[in-house]
Structure formats: C-alpha cells, structure tokens
Write a protein that holds these residues in place. Structure first.
Motif, PDB file in Angstrom:
ATOM      1  N   ASN A 117       0.813  -1.206   0.000  1.00 59.53           N
ATOM      2  CA  ASN A 117       0.000   0.000   0.000  1.00 59.53           C
ATOM      3  C   ASN A 117       0.849   1.260   0.000  1.00 59.53           C
ATOM      4  OD1 ASN A 117      -2.472  -1.306  -0.080  1.00 59.53           O
ATOM      5  ND2 ASN A 117      -2.593  -1.495   2.135  1.00 59.53           N
ATOM      6  N   PHE A 118       1.986   1.243   0.706  1.00 58.07           N
ATOM      7  CA  PHE A 118       2.863   2.407   0.699  1.00 58.07           C
ATOM      8  C   PHE A 118       3.362   2.685  -0.714  1.00 58.07           C
ATOM      9  CE2 PHE A 118       7.205   4.049   0.607  1.00 58.07           C
ATOM     10  CZ  PHE A 118       7.007   5.297   1.176  1.00 58.07           C
ATOM     11  N   ASN A 119       3.808   1.665  -1.395  1.00 56.25           N
ATOM     12  CA  ASN A 119       4.305   1.864  -2.760  1.00 56.25           C
ATOM     13  C   ASN A 119       3.203   2.383  -3.681  1.00 56.25           C
ATOM     14  OD1 ASN A 119       6.910   1.041  -2.177  1.00 56.25           O
ATOM     15  ND2 ASN A 119       6.477  -1.106  -2.608  1.00 56.25           N
ATOM     16  N   ASN A 120       2.005   1.826  -3.547  1.00 57.77           N
ATOM     17  CA  ASN A 120       0.892   2.280  -4.383  1.00 57.77           C
ATOM     18  C   ASN A 120       0.533   3.728  -4.104  1.00 57.77           C
ATOM     19  OD1 ASN A 120       0.731  -0.259  -5.539  1.00 57.77           O
ATOM     20  ND2 ASN A 120      -0.897  -0.972  -4.175  1.00 57.77           N
ATOM     21  N   ARG A 121       0.468   4.103  -2.824  1.00 61.12           N
ATOM     22  CA  ARG A 121       0.140   5.474  -2.452  1.00 61.12           C
ATOM     23  C   ARG A 121       1.208   6.446  -2.957  1.00 61.12           C
ATOM     24  NH1 ARG A 121      -5.119   5.423  -1.787  1.00 61.12           N
ATOM     25  NH2 ARG A 121      -5.879   4.614   0.201  1.00 61.12           N
TER      26      ARG A 121
END
Length: 245
Positions: A117-121
């Motif tokens: 999720n961090f990478n996507n955000r």
C-alpha cells in the motif's frame, strides 16, 4: 495577515474518532451481511472515513474569507482535466470566480499490508501531482495563480507501521533516509519531499491507533508534515485568494 485555523485540533480529534468509528461500523455491517471475509477492505470501501477532515477544510475556507467560494466534494463535480490522462477525480475542490483555488486528496491506510500500500500510495501521489501541474502549465485551468494542492494521509499507528523495514537493492544503495525506516517514517520522508519538490503545497501524515475511536488521538511524525503546517499553509492560501477579491 492573521489566519483563523478554525480550532483545528479539536475538530481533527473529532475527525479521527469518526475515522475509526466509521471503519468499525462498515466492518460490522459486512459481518451482519455475511461478508466478513473481506476483512479490512470493508472499512476502506465505506467511503466516509475521512469526512471529518473534509469538514475541517470547509471550515478553514469559510473562516479565512472565502465563505462564498464553491467547495465541491461530490463525485460528480470533483473532476479536473489531466495532461497524461483525460481527467482525475479529487476529494475536494475549491473554486472561486472560475479559478481553481485548491485541490486536495484525503487518503488513509490501515494494516496489515503496509508495504504494498505504501508503494501504491507513493506512485499515486507523485503521478497525480505531476499530471496536474503539467495540465496547469499547458493552460488547462486558464490564466490564474498557482492553486493550493494538498495531500493528507491518515495511517494506523501500530507495531507493523512502526517497525524497521529492510529493503533489497542489489545494484545501488537505497537513499539513507529510507534505510531501516518504518512505514510511518517513509510516509514522513515522502511528504517532506513532495513539498520540497513543489509537487504539493502541503503534505501531511497523521498517525493514529485504533483505540483513538474513543479518544481522537493522533500524532505527527515531524513538524514539516504535521497537521498544523498543513492547515496553516492552506489557510494562508485561502486568505491570500480572499484578499485578491
């Protein structure tokens, strides 16, 4: 220029309680409907989790002289043209006399899948801003001053978001700021750099534990990415727009 921060701390605590309370209501509704296997996704898809912060932004607009501006929050009217894609949906738009005054994204992340999720955000935040500023440069919004562009993120304060993370980069070293950094720290670095690179006027990450449903507790990772810096910058931009008439 005196700014009115609209009692933001108390309102942010109320918004935080609503954030966790709405997530739990959505989760319980899924359980009662026999779809408990969706887990955390139930809270994400509820769609109302950050509404308390949206209300705070509206109060800041009114308190700093633009109560007559149009503050758009419904899906049908928060679309802006892009440069690399036709359109982009934002969470909040402030428009005054046909000028785009502000465009803001409100995001959240609750465990356990902090890594993906961090990478996507991160990719989403960078791409969204680059698209908007390129469209602005090419005259998509007409001849007008630069708008305020904001990114506000609520992240669960939990052992998984606080623990150190190891990265694998076999060919070149990872930047020092990210080495061994937790996901919350990575969001802090991300927000600082989004502003330093002028992709956003202000970017903030708030850390809040689940028990804040009862207390409204939230914290900042640094002064630069704290809520006070975000609301002060936003209020200043609104007041400047109001002063222009």
């Amino acid at each position: 220029m005196a700014l009115d921060l609209a009692n933001y701390e108390e309102k942010a605590r109320e918004a935080t309680m609503a954030f966790w309370g709405n997530r739990e209501k959505a989760r319980q509704a899924q359980i009662e409907a026999g779809r408990a296997d969706q887990g955390e996704r139930a809270g994400v898809t509820a769609g109302k989790n950050m509404d308390g912060f949206l209300a705070l932004l509206i109060d800041l607009v009114e308190a700093n002289g633009l109560g007559h501006a149009d503050v758009h929050q419904k899906r049908a009217v928060v679309t802006l043209p892009g440069y690399f894609r036709p359109t982009k949906l934002w969470d909040v738009l402030v428009i005054h006399r046909g000028h785009l005054v502000a465009a803001i994204e409100l995001k959240s992340q609750v465990g356990p899948s902090f890594g993906n999720n961090f990478n996507n955000r991160t990719e989403e935040a960078i791409g969204t801003a680059h698209d908007l500023w390129t469209a602005y440069r090419e005259g998509a919004f007409g001849q007008q001053p630069r708008p305020f562009v904001g990114w506000l993120m609520m992240v669960e304060d939990a052992p998984e978001s606080r623990r150190k993370v190891t990265d694998r980069s076999p060919h070149f070293p990872v930047f020092e700021a990210f080495q061994g950094a937790s996901y919350l720290k990575r969001y802090d670095v991300l927000c600082q750099r989004l502003v330093q690179e002028q992709l956003y006027s202000a970017a903030s990450v708030l850390a809040s534990p689940r028990q804040a449903a009862a207390t409204g507790e939230f914290g900042a990772m640094s002064e630069l990415t704290g809520l006070k810096t975000f609301v002060s910058t936003f209020a200043g931009h609104i007041a400047a727009e109001a002063a222009r008439g």
